[in-house]
Each structure stands twice: as structure tokens, then as C-alpha cells.
Enzyme design. Structure first.
Site, mmCIF file in Angstrom:
data_model
loop_
_atom_site.group_PDB
_atom_site.id
_atom_site.type_symbol
_atom_site.label_atom_id
_atom_site.label_comp_id
_atom_site.label_asym_id
_atom_site.label_seq_id
_atom_site.Cartn_x
_atom_site.Cartn_y
_atom_site.Cartn_z
ATOM 1 N N HIS A 136 -1.999 -5.020 17.970
ATOM 2 C CA HIS A 136 -1.462 -4.400 17.050
ATOM 3 C C HIS A 136 -0.767 -2.981 17.516
ATOM 4 O O HIS A 136 -1.206 -2.134 18.336
ATOM 5 C CB HIS A 136 -3.185 -4.031 16.249
ATOM 6 C CG HIS A 136 -2.186 -3.705 14.881
ATOM 7 N ND1 HIS A 136 -1.842 -3.120 14.558
ATOM 8 C CD2 HIS A 136 -2.098 -4.595 13.775
ATOM 9 C CE1 HIS A 136 -1.188 -2.619 13.188
ATOM 10 N NE2 HIS A 136 -2.185 -3.670 12.159
ATOM 11 N N ASN B 104 -3.492 -8.504 8.446
ATOM 12 C CA ASN B 104 -3.598 -7.897 7.646
ATOM 13 C C ASN B 104 -3.553 -9.446 6.051
ATOM 14 O O ASN B 104 -5.677 -9.406 5.158
ATOM 15 C CB ASN B 104 -3.608 -6.410 6.467
ATOM 16 C CG ASN B 104 -2.337 -6.607 5.638
ATOM 17 O OD1 ASN B 104 -2.735 -7.104 4.561
ATOM 18 N ND2 ASN B 104 -1.019 -6.214 6.045
ATOM 19 N N CYS C 94 0.929 -1.330 0.052
ATOM 20 C CA CYS C 94 0.299 0.053 -0.202
ATOM 21 C C CYS C 94 0.632 1.209 -0.058
ATOM 22 O O CYS C 94 1.890 1.461 0.290
ATOM 23 C CB CYS C 94 -0.921 0.349 1.066
ATOM 24 S SG CYS C 94 0.100 0.068 2.536
ATOM 25 N N HIS D 260 5.505 -5.906 8.635
ATOM 26 C CA HIS D 260 5.354 -7.639 9.063
ATOM 27 C C HIS D 260 4.876 -8.869 8.078
ATOM 28 O O HIS D 260 4.909 -9.185 7.419
ATOM 29 C CB HIS D 260 4.049 -7.575 9.546
ATOM 30 C CG HIS D 260 3.233 -6.872 10.544
ATOM 31 N ND1 HIS D 260 2.037 -6.766 11.548
ATOM 32 C CD2 HIS D 260 4.523 -6.858 11.884
ATOM 33 C CE1 HIS D 260 2.301 -6.004 12.478
ATOM 34 N NE2 HIS D 260 3.662 -6.220 12.561
ATOM 35 N N SER E 9 2.021 -5.642 3.332
ATOM 36 C CA SER E 9 3.125 -5.576 3.555
ATOM 37 C C SER E 9 3.447 -6.843 2.733
ATOM 38 O O SER E 9 4.604 -6.707 3.101
ATOM 39 C CB SER E 9 3.679 -6.019 4.683
ATOM 40 O OG SER E 9 2.783 -6.731 5.128
ATOM 41 N N GLU F 20 0.167 -0.064 16.066
ATOM 42 C CA GLU F 20 -0.814 1.450 15.689
ATOM 43 C C GLU F 20 -1.807 1.208 16.727
ATOM 44 O O GLU F 20 -1.694 2.552 17.064
ATOM 45 C CB GLU F 20 -1.308 0.507 14.384
ATOM 46 C CG GLU F 20 -2.218 1.698 13.496
ATOM 47 C CD GLU F 20 -3.002 2.010 12.632
ATOM 48 O OE1 GLU F 20 -3.001 1.171 11.037
ATOM 49 O OE2 GLU F 20 -3.950 2.006 12.596
ATOM 50 N N SER G 251 1.429 -10.645 9.462
ATOM 51 C CA SER G 251 0.499 -10.012 8.819
ATOM 52 C C SER G 251 -0.618 -10.414 9.240
ATOM 53 O O SER G 251 -1.181 -10.874 8.874
ATOM 54 C CB SER G 251 0.713 -10.305 7.761
ATOM 55 O OG SER G 251 0.156 -9.244 7.011
ATOM 56 N N THR H 287 -6.178 1.805 11.480
ATOM 57 C CA THR H 287 -6.948 2.303 9.916
ATOM 58 C C THR H 287 -7.106 1.207 9.235
ATOM 59 O O THR H 287 -7.728 0.984 8.443
ATOM 60 C CB THR H 287 -5.527 3.230 9.593
ATOM 61 O OG1 THR H 287 -4.643 2.112 9.297
ATOM 62 C CG2 THR H 287 -5.090 4.022 9.856
ATOM 63 N N CYS I 275 2.911 6.309 8.309
ATOM 64 C CA CYS I 275 1.529 6.144 7.950
ATOM 65 C C CYS I 275 1.286 7.795 7.841
ATOM 66 O O CYS I 275 0.132 8.186 8.785
ATOM 67 C CB CYS I 275 0.745 5.053 7.649
ATOM 68 S SG CYS I 275 -0.132 5.840 6.043
HETATM 69 S S1 SF4 Z 1 -3.140 3.102 7.264
HETATM 70 FE FE1 SF4 Z 1 -1.644 0.885 6.649
HETATM 71 S S2 SF4 Z 1 -2.670 -0.295 5.203
HETATM 72 FE FE2 SF4 Z 1 -2.885 2.311 4.524
HETATM 73 S S3 SF4 Z 1 -1.643 3.280 3.777
HETATM 74 FE FE3 SF4 Z 1 -0.996 3.434 5.608
HETATM 75 S S4 SF4 Z 1 0.564 1.318 6.207
HETATM 76 FE FE4 SF4 Z 1 -1.098 0.818 3.954
#
Ligand code: SF4
Length: 275
Positions: free
Chosen positions: A122, A218, A12, A39, A259, A124, A216, A160, A94
Site C-alpha cells: 500500500h 478499502n 472521507c 484509487h 474514495s 501509504e 481501491s 490508517t 491526510c
Molecule cells: S486516513 Fe485515509 S481513510 Fe482516514 S480520513 Fe485520511 S484519507 Fe481518509
């Protein structure tokens, strides 16, 4: 053998950006990522070979080096500690994650009771929690949402990469908890796009191959969704492909987590075409 790639798969925006920033920081070294940059063990090993290794904490970062914050982000105290130690920092958080962190921070500052809808373990979510001033509840299921006590002001943000449908359903359980609710839907479209494209493809093929780190979240979720539609295998590299998977199979679909590097997807694709 017909092999079809999902319309959206692999890296991504946020992961591409983080890898690029990490690579650009390799010289002059030493450069270290705080935790694995993504990951995906193969990408982490490749970066280590290029001189960008992962450390578990700031304490392990060399004094004269660069510390790279990965796309999942970290809490404010990590920035403070790095500043105190005069470490050079490259922040690859991000921008979508940053938005969720800042939303949690602002809601907490504005005296909202903050709920983070996401997976408790997680990284994040942990970073968003830190930005809320450690003043938030993390909710992963409708049952947990139902148990939350009523409050004056309720602010809701999302991990996210959380499922959009599940977020809606959890939010529905929170609507009667306060008369003043502020919902900030910080879900990133990359996850939705990959999931929808994978489900769509899984409905059209005899077998799905889902490529990405076993660690990972996701990618694992993509594999679960595909398995609801057709026979599915989750693999990290082309070397895991097994001949018996291909018996009586005419059409294969391939998807990959956010990832998963392109070179691994290409290897699997090419090997499948020769089956
Ligand atoms: S929030 Fe996570 S999945 Fe979305 S673009 Fe950023 S790193 Fe990628």
C-alpha cells in the site's frame, strides 16, 4: 424496490480535502498529482479533464508547474527532490497519515525497532516506511508478527486504514517481543465507521452493492465484509448494474469506499430505485 444507504459511505475527510486541494491548484497550471490522487478511475479522469493529470514520478512533473502530494503521502526524499528542483508543492497528505509518518519517524529517532502494521504494497505504508528512515518491519499477519526477533525497544504504528480488530490481534503477538513497547494506534475512524455501517446494513438486506474503484483496497475490503453477510456485488459505476441481479430482491443496501465520489453513488441509488 427499497434502497438503503449505509450510515457512513463515500468520501472521507482526507479524500475530500485532497480533491479540493487538487482542484484549487488547477489554475494557473500545469498541475500534476504524484500518482493517481485517489484509487478511483472515474474521479482521476474527471480531474484530468479539469487539467490536473497524474504523473508517476517527480521526473515527469513540469518545471514550471505544481506537484500535488496525494492523501497517502510520500517519503521525505520526495520533498527534498522537489525543493532541489524548485517545484511548487501542494501537500494533500491526510493529517491522519501524517501522524503515522511522524510517529514512525520519531520512534526510529528514539532508537525503537519500528513495526508498521499494514499492507506491504500500500502506498501509504510505503510512505510511513520511508519516514521511519527505511528502518522498519512491515507486518501484515499474526504469523509474520510471531517471527519477529525480540528487541530492547519496540515501537508499533498502523496503516490508517487497517482493520482495528486485526491490529489488536497482531499487537497481541508482539507483546512478548520486548519489555519496552510503545504502541501508537494510528488507525483512522473513517474506515471503521464505513466497515461497521456496511456490515450492519448487509445483515438487513437481500443484496449489497459496494461502489468504488476495483483498485481501491478499502472498497474491496468492504465488499469482502458484506459478502460474508449477504449477496454482494462490487461495481465502479451504475453502468455495471445488471438486471438479473435484481430477481427476487426486495431490499438493497448501498455502501461505497472512502474514495468513491458522491455523483457515482447517486447514479447507482437512482437507478436501483427504478428497478
Ligand atoms: S486516513 Fe485515509 S481513510 Fe482516514 S480520513 Fe485520511 S484519507 Fe481518509
Amino acid at each position: 424496490m427499497e434502497v438503503i444507504l449505509a450510515d457512513y459511505l463515500g468520501f472521507c475527510y482526507g479524500v475530500k480535502r485532497a480533491i479540493h486541494m487538487a482542484r484549487s491548484s488547477a489554475q494557473p497550471g500545469p498541475a500534476r498529482t504524484l500518482g493517481p490522487i485517489i484509487h478511483n478511475p472515474q474521479m482521476v479522469s474527471r480531474l484530468a479533464a479539469e487539467g490536473v493529470e497524474a504523473v508517476n514520478s517527480l521526473a515527469d512533473a513540469p518545471e514550471d508547474g505544481t506537484v500535488i502530494i496525494r492523501s497517502h503521502g510520500v517519503g521525505p526524499q520526495v520533498y527534498e527532490e522537489a525543493k532541489e528542483r524548485d517545484l511548487r508543492m501542494v501537500d494533500a497528505t491526510c493529517p491522519h497519515v501524517k501522524k503515522a509518518q511522524m510517529a514512525a519517524h520519531q520512534l526510529s529517532q528514539d532508537s525503537f525497532s519500528v513495526v508498521i502494521v499494514g499492507e506491504k504494497k500500500h502506498p501509504e505504508v510505503k510512505s510511513i516506511f520511508e519516514w521511519s528512515g527505511r528502518n522498519a518491519l512491515v507486518v501484515e499477519t499474526e504469523e509474520e508478527a510471531a517471527q519477529i526477533a525480540p528487541c530492547d525497544k519496540l515501537g508499533i504504528v498502523a496503516q490508517t486504514t487497517f482493520s482495528g480488530d486485526k491490529f489488536q490481534s497482531i499487537v497481541a503477538c508482539l507483546l512478548n517481543k520486548s519489555n519496552d513497547i510503545h504502541i501508537i494506534r494510528t488507525i483512522c475512524t473513517a474506515t471503521d465507521q464505513r466497515q461497521k455501517a456496511a456490515i450492519d446494513l448487509a445483515g438487513k438486506v437481500d443484496m449489497m452493492l459496494v461502489i468504488g474503484g476495483k483498485n481501491s483496497a478499502n472498497t474491496t475490503r468492504l465488499a469482502q465484509l458484506c459478502a460474508e453477510k449477504t449477496m454482494t456485488h462490487h461495481l465502479e459505476t451504475a453502468s455495471e448494474l445488471q438486471d438479473e441481479w435484481f430477481h427476487n430482491i426486495k431490499k438493497i443496501g448501498i455502501t461505497a469506499g472512502a474514495s468513491t465520489p458522491d455523483w457515482i453513488i447517486k447514479e447507482v441509488y437512482q437507478k436501483c430505485q427504478k428497478k
